[in-house]
Design a protein around this motif. Structure first.
Motif, PDB file in Angstrom:
ATOM      1  N   ASP A 168     -23.826-109.056 -25.148  1.00 30.75           N
ATOM      2  CA  ASP A 168     -23.381-108.232 -26.090  1.00 30.75           C
ATOM      3  C   ASP A 168     -22.534-108.812 -26.808  1.00 30.75           C
ATOM      4  O   ASP A 168     -22.440-110.076 -26.153  1.00 30.75           O
ATOM      5  CB  ASP A 168     -22.657-106.458 -25.550  1.00 30.75           C
ATOM      6  CG  ASP A 168     -21.303-107.092 -24.859  1.00 30.75           C
ATOM      7  OD1 ASP A 168     -20.565-108.475 -25.141  1.00 30.75           O
ATOM      8  OD2 ASP A 168     -20.787-105.957 -24.752  1.00 30.75           O
ATOM      9  N   SER A 169     -21.902-108.842 -28.055  1.00 29.96           N
ATOM     10  CA  SER A 169     -21.834-109.438 -29.067  1.00 29.96           C
ATOM     11  C   SER A 169     -20.358-109.627 -28.745  1.00 29.96           C
ATOM     12  O   SER A 169     -19.784-110.487 -28.929  1.00 29.96           O
ATOM     13  CB  SER A 169     -21.775-108.679 -30.301  1.00 29.96           C
ATOM     14  OG  SER A 169     -20.784-107.352 -30.363  1.00 29.96           O
ATOM     15  N   SER A 170     -20.184-109.260 -27.335  1.00 32.68           N
ATOM     16  CA  SER A 170     -18.481-109.933 -27.736  1.00 32.68           C
ATOM     17  C   SER A 170     -18.556-110.434 -26.094  1.00 32.68           C
ATOM     18  O   SER A 170     -17.475-110.822 -25.983  1.00 32.68           O
ATOM     19  CB  SER A 170     -17.528-108.936 -26.999  1.00 32.68           C
ATOM     20  OG  SER A 170     -18.183-108.221 -25.451  1.00 32.68           O
TER      21      SER A 170
END
Length: 93
Positions: free
Chosen positions: A80-82
């Motif tokens: 995911d983007s985090s």
């Protein structure tokens, strides 16, 4: 995740028949710090998800030494983007 270089039937506790010990694995890491190589083979399936600010420092290594004639297995990776994957070596996914 591997702590040593022996896997499958080459392990001192190896079991079953070489080329027939495939497995299915769904692995999710959330809020984790991981430093390791992930080892998989073509007689197995791996769905590996990294989420919620996790970090993986390592490689995805396809090791066919215990896969017999091989199969139609796979390694899918979702980040995911985090989260972050710091690639430390050649990887096959």
């Amino acid at each position: 995740m591997s702590g040593d270089s022996e896997t499958g039937n080459s392990n001192a506790r190896g079991w079953g028949t070489k080329g027939s010990n495939g497995a299915g694995c769904k692995f999710t890491a959330a809020k984790q710090e991981m430093q390791c190589d992930i080892i998989w083979d073509s007689i197995s399936t791996l769905d590996f998800k990294i989420s919620d600010g996790s970090t993986l420092k390592g490689a995805f290594v396809q090791d066919e030494s215990n896969a017999g004639n091989g199969g139609s297995g796979y390694a899918n990776v979702t980040i995911d983007s985090s989260s972050i994957w710091i690639v430390t070596g050649d990887s096959t996914i």
